[in-house]
Scaffold this motif. Structure first.
Motif, PDB file in Angstrom:
ATOM      1  N   ASN A  58       0.834  -1.202   0.000  1.00  0.00           N
ATOM      2  CA  ASN A  58       0.000   0.000   0.000  1.00  0.00           C
ATOM      3  C   ASN A  58       0.873   1.258   0.000  1.00  0.00           C
ATOM      4  O   ASN A  58       2.086   1.173   0.165  1.00  0.00           O
ATOM      5  CB  ASN A  58      -0.905  -0.029   1.244  1.00  0.00           C
ATOM      6  CG  ASN A  58      -1.988   1.024   1.187  1.00  0.00           C
ATOM      7  OD1 ASN A  58      -2.529   1.315   0.114  1.00  0.00           O
ATOM      8  ND2 ASN A  58      -2.313   1.620   2.321  1.00  0.00           N
ATOM      9  N   LYS A  59       0.248   2.393  -0.147  1.00  0.00           N
ATOM     10  CA  LYS A  59       0.948   3.691  -0.174  1.00  0.00           C
ATOM     11  C   LYS A  59       1.999   3.704  -1.277  1.00  0.00           C
ATOM     12  O   LYS A  59       3.090   4.241  -1.108  1.00  0.00           O
ATOM     13  CB  LYS A  59       1.584   4.016   1.191  1.00  0.00           C
ATOM     14  CG  LYS A  59       0.605   3.932   2.358  1.00  0.00           C
ATOM     15  CD  LYS A  59       1.101   4.622   3.597  1.00  0.00           C
ATOM     16  CE  LYS A  59       0.130   4.402   4.755  1.00  0.00           C
ATOM     17  NZ  LYS A  59       0.423   5.140   5.956  1.00  0.00           N
ATOM     18  N   ASP A  61       2.058   5.361  -3.804  1.00  0.00           N
ATOM     19  CA  ASP A  61       2.310   6.738  -4.228  1.00  0.00           C
ATOM     20  C   ASP A  61       3.426   7.396  -3.410  1.00  0.00           C
ATOM     21  O   ASP A  61       4.055   8.337  -3.858  1.00  0.00           O
ATOM     22  CB  ASP A  61       1.027   7.570  -4.074  1.00  0.00           C
ATOM     23  CG  ASP A  61       0.458   7.496  -2.656  1.00  0.00           C
ATOM     24  OD1 ASP A  61       0.229   6.367  -2.160  1.00  0.00           O
ATOM     25  OD2 ASP A  61       0.250   8.560  -2.035  1.00  0.00           O
ATOM     26  N   ASN A  86      -2.814   2.010  -3.940  1.00  0.00           N
ATOM     27  CA  ASN A  86      -2.906   3.293  -3.248  1.00  0.00           C
ATOM     28  C   ASN A  86      -4.331   3.348  -2.722  1.00  0.00           C
ATOM     29  O   ASN A  86      -5.268   3.618  -3.474  1.00  0.00           O
ATOM     30  CB  ASN A  86      -2.624   4.430  -4.239  1.00  0.00           C
ATOM     31  CG  ASN A  86      -2.847   5.810  -3.623  1.00  0.00           C
ATOM     32  OD1 ASN A  86      -3.419   5.939  -2.542  1.00  0.00           O
ATOM     33  ND2 ASN A  86      -2.401   6.832  -4.324  1.00  0.00           N
ATOM     34  N   SER A  87      -4.499   3.038  -1.456  1.00  0.00           N
ATOM     35  CA  SER A  87      -5.855   2.951  -0.897  1.00  0.00           C
ATOM     36  C   SER A  87      -6.520   4.310  -0.814  1.00  0.00           C
ATOM     37  O   SER A  87      -7.740   4.399  -0.732  1.00  0.00           O
ATOM     38  CB  SER A  87      -5.819   2.338   0.505  1.00  0.00           C
ATOM     39  OG  SER A  87      -5.257   1.073   0.446  1.00  0.00           O
ATOM     40  N   GLN A  88      -5.686   5.349  -0.806  1.00  0.00           N
ATOM     41  CA  GLN A  88      -6.264   6.677  -0.687  1.00  0.00           C
ATOM     42  C   GLN A  88      -6.997   7.084  -1.968  1.00  0.00           C
ATOM     43  O   GLN A  88      -8.101   7.598  -1.904  1.00  0.00           O
ATOM     44  CB  GLN A  88      -5.169   7.682  -0.368  1.00  0.00           C
ATOM     45  CG  GLN A  88      -5.624   8.713   0.631  1.00  0.00           C
ATOM     46  CD  GLN A  88      -4.467   9.533   1.153  1.00  0.00           C
ATOM     47  OE1 GLN A  88      -3.592   9.966   0.390  1.00  0.00           O
ATOM     48  NE2 GLN A  88      -4.468   9.753   2.449  1.00  0.00           N
ATOM     49  N   ASN A 130      -1.261   1.717  11.081  1.00  0.00           N
ATOM     50  CA  ASN A 130      -0.904   2.810  10.177  1.00  0.00           C
ATOM     51  C   ASN A 130      -0.527   2.408   8.741  1.00  0.00           C
ATOM     52  O   ASN A 130      -0.127   3.253   7.957  1.00  0.00           O
ATOM     53  CB  ASN A 130       0.243   3.642  10.795  1.00  0.00           C
ATOM     54  CG  ASN A 130       0.254   5.063  10.261  1.00  0.00           C
ATOM     55  OD1 ASN A 130      -0.793   5.690  10.153  1.00  0.00           O
ATOM     56  ND2 ASN A 130       1.421   5.543   9.899  1.00  0.00           N
ATOM     57  N   GLY A 132      -2.617   1.411   6.609  1.00  0.00           N
ATOM     58  CA  GLY A 132      -3.729   1.810   5.732  1.00  0.00           C
ATOM     59  C   GLY A 132      -4.875   0.806   5.700  1.00  0.00           C
ATOM     60  O   GLY A 132      -5.679   0.813   4.762  1.00  0.00           O
ATOM     61  N   LYS A 133      -4.984  -0.017   6.733  1.00  0.00           N
ATOM     62  CA  LYS A 133      -6.020  -1.063   6.738  1.00  0.00           C
ATOM     63  C   LYS A 133      -7.428  -0.468   6.654  1.00  0.00           C
ATOM     64  O   LYS A 133      -8.248  -0.909   5.853  1.00  0.00           O
ATOM     65  CB  LYS A 133      -5.895  -1.926   8.017  1.00  0.00           C
ATOM     66  CG  LYS A 133      -4.572  -2.643   8.149  1.00  0.00           C
ATOM     67  CD  LYS A 133      -4.490  -3.462   9.424  1.00  0.00           C
ATOM     68  CE  LYS A 133      -4.534  -2.633  10.695  1.00  0.00           C
ATOM     69  NZ  LYS A 133      -3.431  -1.654  10.839  1.00  0.00           N
ATOM     70  N   SER A 134      -7.706   0.534   7.499  1.00  0.00           N
ATOM     71  CA  SER A 134      -9.055   1.114   7.507  1.00  0.00           C
ATOM     72  C   SER A 134      -9.354   1.806   6.183  1.00  0.00           C
ATOM     73  O   SER A 134     -10.466   1.693   5.651  1.00  0.00           O
ATOM     74  CB  SER A 134      -9.189   2.146   8.623  1.00  0.00           C
ATOM     75  OG  SER A 134      -8.865   1.554   9.842  1.00  0.00           O
ATOM     76  N   THR A 135      -8.354   2.516   5.658  1.00  0.00           N
ATOM     77  CA  THR A 135      -8.546   3.212   4.385  1.00  0.00           C
ATOM     78  C   THR A 135      -8.892   2.212   3.286  1.00  0.00           C
ATOM     79  O   THR A 135      -9.795   2.439   2.481  1.00  0.00           O
ATOM     80  CB  THR A 135      -7.259   3.987   4.004  1.00  0.00           C
ATOM     81  OG1 THR A 135      -6.829   4.740   5.141  1.00  0.00           O
ATOM     82  CG2 THR A 135      -7.488   4.917   2.840  1.00  0.00           C
ATOM     83  N   LYS A 147     -13.981   3.457  12.068  1.00  0.00           N
ATOM     84  CA  LYS A 147     -12.588   3.038  12.313  1.00  0.00           C
ATOM     85  C   LYS A 147     -12.471   2.512  13.732  1.00  0.00           C
ATOM     86  O   LYS A 147     -12.844   3.173  14.687  1.00  0.00           O
ATOM     87  CB  LYS A 147     -11.646   4.223  12.114  1.00  0.00           C
ATOM     88  CG  LYS A 147     -10.294   3.969  12.750  1.00  0.00           C
ATOM     89  CD  LYS A 147      -9.133   4.380  11.884  1.00  0.00           C
ATOM     90  CE  LYS A 147      -7.839   4.043  12.606  1.00  0.00           C
ATOM     91  NZ  LYS A 147      -6.719   3.736  11.814  1.00  0.00           N
TER      92      LYS A 147
HETATM   93  P1  G4P Z   1      -4.565   1.621   9.721  1.00  0.00           P
HETATM   94  O1  G4P Z   1      -6.032   1.339   9.674  1.00  0.00           O
HETATM   95  O2  G4P Z   1      -3.747   0.505   9.145  1.00  0.00           O
HETATM   96  O3  G4P Z   1      -4.063   2.005  11.076  1.00  0.00           O
HETATM   97  O4  G4P Z   1      -4.265   2.864   8.771  1.00  0.00           O
HETATM   98  P2  G4P Z   1      -5.257   3.988   8.212  1.00  0.00           P
HETATM   99  O5  G4P Z   1      -6.186   3.415   7.226  1.00  0.00           O
HETATM  100  O6  G4P Z   1      -5.823   4.749   9.353  1.00  0.00           O
HETATM  101  O7  G4P Z   1      -4.218   4.887   7.411  1.00  0.00           O
HETATM  102  C1  G4P Z   1      -3.148   5.563   8.057  1.00  0.00           C
HETATM  103  C2  G4P Z   1      -2.808   6.817   7.271  1.00  0.00           C
HETATM  104  O8  G4P Z   1      -2.317   6.457   5.989  1.00  0.00           O
HETATM  105  C3  G4P Z   1      -4.011   7.715   7.006  1.00  0.00           C
HETATM  106  O9  G4P Z   1      -3.529   9.050   6.990  1.00  0.00           O
HETATM  107  C4  G4P Z   1      -4.421   7.327   5.606  1.00  0.00           C
HETATM  108  O10 G4P Z   1      -5.131   8.355   4.943  1.00  0.00           O
HETATM  109  C5  G4P Z   1      -3.068   7.107   4.978  1.00  0.00           C
HETATM  110  N1  G4P Z   1      -3.096   6.201   3.825  1.00  0.00           N
HETATM  111  C6  G4P Z   1      -3.643   4.971   3.730  1.00  0.00           C
HETATM  112  N2  G4P Z   1      -3.409   4.423   2.530  1.00  0.00           N
HETATM  113  C7  G4P Z   1      -2.707   5.330   1.813  1.00  0.00           C
HETATM  114  C8  G4P Z   1      -2.147   5.329   0.485  1.00  0.00           C
HETATM  115  O11 G4P Z   1      -2.211   4.358  -0.278  1.00  0.00           O
HETATM  116  N3  G4P Z   1      -1.462   6.470   0.141  1.00  0.00           N
HETATM  117  C9  G4P Z   1      -1.322   7.525   0.962  1.00  0.00           C
HETATM  118  N4  G4P Z   1      -0.639   8.579   0.515  1.00  0.00           N
HETATM  119  N5  G4P Z   1      -1.827   7.544   2.214  1.00  0.00           N
HETATM  120  C10 G4P Z   1      -2.505   6.470   2.629  1.00  0.00           C
HETATM  121  P3  G4P Z   1      -3.721  10.016   8.197  1.00  0.00           P
HETATM  122  O12 G4P Z   1      -3.063  11.281   7.821  1.00  0.00           O
HETATM  123  O13 G4P Z   1      -3.294   9.337   9.446  1.00  0.00           O
HETATM  124  O14 G4P Z   1      -5.245  10.159   8.285  1.00  0.00           O
HETATM  125  P4  G4P Z   1      -6.211  10.971   7.316  1.00  0.00           P
HETATM  126  O15 G4P Z   1      -5.961  12.403   7.670  1.00  0.00           O
HETATM  127  O16 G4P Z   1      -5.858  10.673   5.894  1.00  0.00           O
HETATM  128  O17 G4P Z   1      -7.559  10.484   7.708  1.00  0.00           O
END
Ligand code: G4P
Length: 288
Positions: A58-59, A61, A86-88, A130, A132-135, A147
């Motif tokens: 994940n992530k 990007d 990229n889960s976002q 962290n 990105g599981k929830s995302t 969440k």
């Molecule tokens: P978790 O359940 O595994 O603990 O992780 P969670 O989904 O809360 O994601 C942790 C942080 O990573 C979040 O940002 C989320 O938006 C970000 N994220 C998840 N997947 C991706 C991805 O593929 N790319 C990018 N760039 N970011 C990602 P945060 O700042 O902690 O929260 P938020 O402000 O986005 O809500």
């Protein structure tokens, strides 16, 4: 939200995970592409024994593409099925049900041969805090699922989310603890925000980041902080060389204390914030 894990939490999380895994057909292991090895939990092999597994980086990007490719090859070389996501933004997410489908082909065939109609592919997302599981769950569900805090050992009612026609996903992820034993791993995880900063020294994390930049990302680093003479680390005087970089950044950015001394805490925060905010560029902190 990074929390602290104690042995009791770990034992309980492990027991719960083993229970959850009994109900599922495929384990989806989620890692952070910036630290694909350090963000794995060492127990995952034991916990997921006997279940087909999909490794999602994940992530994507946020990570260095070349490194991500190298890691993908590495993991595939170790027999894992790997996908980049990229889960976002949702990039790569739509192929998950099909990838899961492929992993259950043998199980389905066995059932069909016996005259049964196989149920949907049941999957669980598993990973350390962290990653990105929830995302990802929200993405796959197409809506926002409450969440659950990363609290070790907390049980919540779970439900199956339908994803497309062939897959069902547990709405609560499996949360595993991060690795603590290797200090280098700890630094990488702290840099990405997967473990509590308070557990580590801010300056130590920034020191580690500068060191990594000086080895792998000199150009991007020099550009971001407008540094003109980046030192070459020689393995002998690295500590002093890195402190000089702290000094240069401190002066450039005005991170000074009264009397003109460099405020190393502020410089450290700046570096960590810029790394996490991708101001330096997409970077990976470890290579296969
Ligand atoms: P978790 O359940 O595994 O603990 O992780 P969670 O989904 O809360 O994601 C942790 C942080 O990573 C979040 O940002 C989320 O938006 C970000 N994220 C998840 N997947 C991706 C991805 O593929 N790319 C990018 N760039 N970011 C990602 P945060 O700042 O902690 O929260 P938020 O402000 O986005 O809500």
């Amino acid at each position: 939200m990074a929390i602290q894990w104690y042995p009791g939490h770990m034992a309980k999380a492990k027991r719960q995970m083993i229970e959850k895994i009994k109900q599922i057909d495929v384990v989806i292991e989620l890692v952070d592409s910036r630290v694909p090895m350090s963000s794995r939990n060492p127990l995952v092999d034991e916990i997921a024994t006997g279940k087909p597994r999909l490794l999602l980086m994940n992530k994507m990007d946020m990570a260095d593409r070349r490194a991500t490719k190298a890691w993908q090859n590495y993991f595939e070389g170790h027999g894992l099925k790997v996908h980049l996501v990229n889960s976002q933004t949702g990039q790569g997410v739509s192929m998950i049900p099909e990838a899961v489908r492929q992993l259950t082909a043998t199980r389905r065939k066995k059932l069909e041969d016996k005259g049964f109609r196989p149920h949907a592919d049941r999957a669980l997302i598993l990973g350390i805090p962290n990653v990105g599981k929830s995302t990802l769950i929200n993405r796959l569900a197409g809506k926002k699922i409450a969440k659950i805090g990363d609290r070790p050992g907390v049980t919540t009612a779970q439900q199956w989310i339908k994803v497309g026609k062939t897959m069902e996903l547990l709405d609560t992820p499996g949360i595993l603890w991060p690795k603590f034993d290797d200090p280098q791993v700890g630094l990488r995880l702290a840099a990405t925000g997967a473990i509590k900063e308070e557990l580590l020294d801010f300056q130590e994390i920034a020191f580690f980041l500068i060191k990594t930049m000086l080895v792998y990302y000199r150009e991007a680093f020099a550009k971001r902080f407008q540094l003109t003479d980046l030192p070459e680390l020689d393995g002998v005087d690295d500590q002093n060389l890195i402190i000089k970089v702290f000094d240069q950044i401190g002066k450039k950015r005005g991170c000074l204390m009264s009397g003109g001394m460099i405020n190393y805490d502020r410089v450290s925060e700046l570096i960590i914030r810029d790394f996490r905010g991708q101001k330096i560029g997409p970077l990976t902190l470890e290579w296969p």
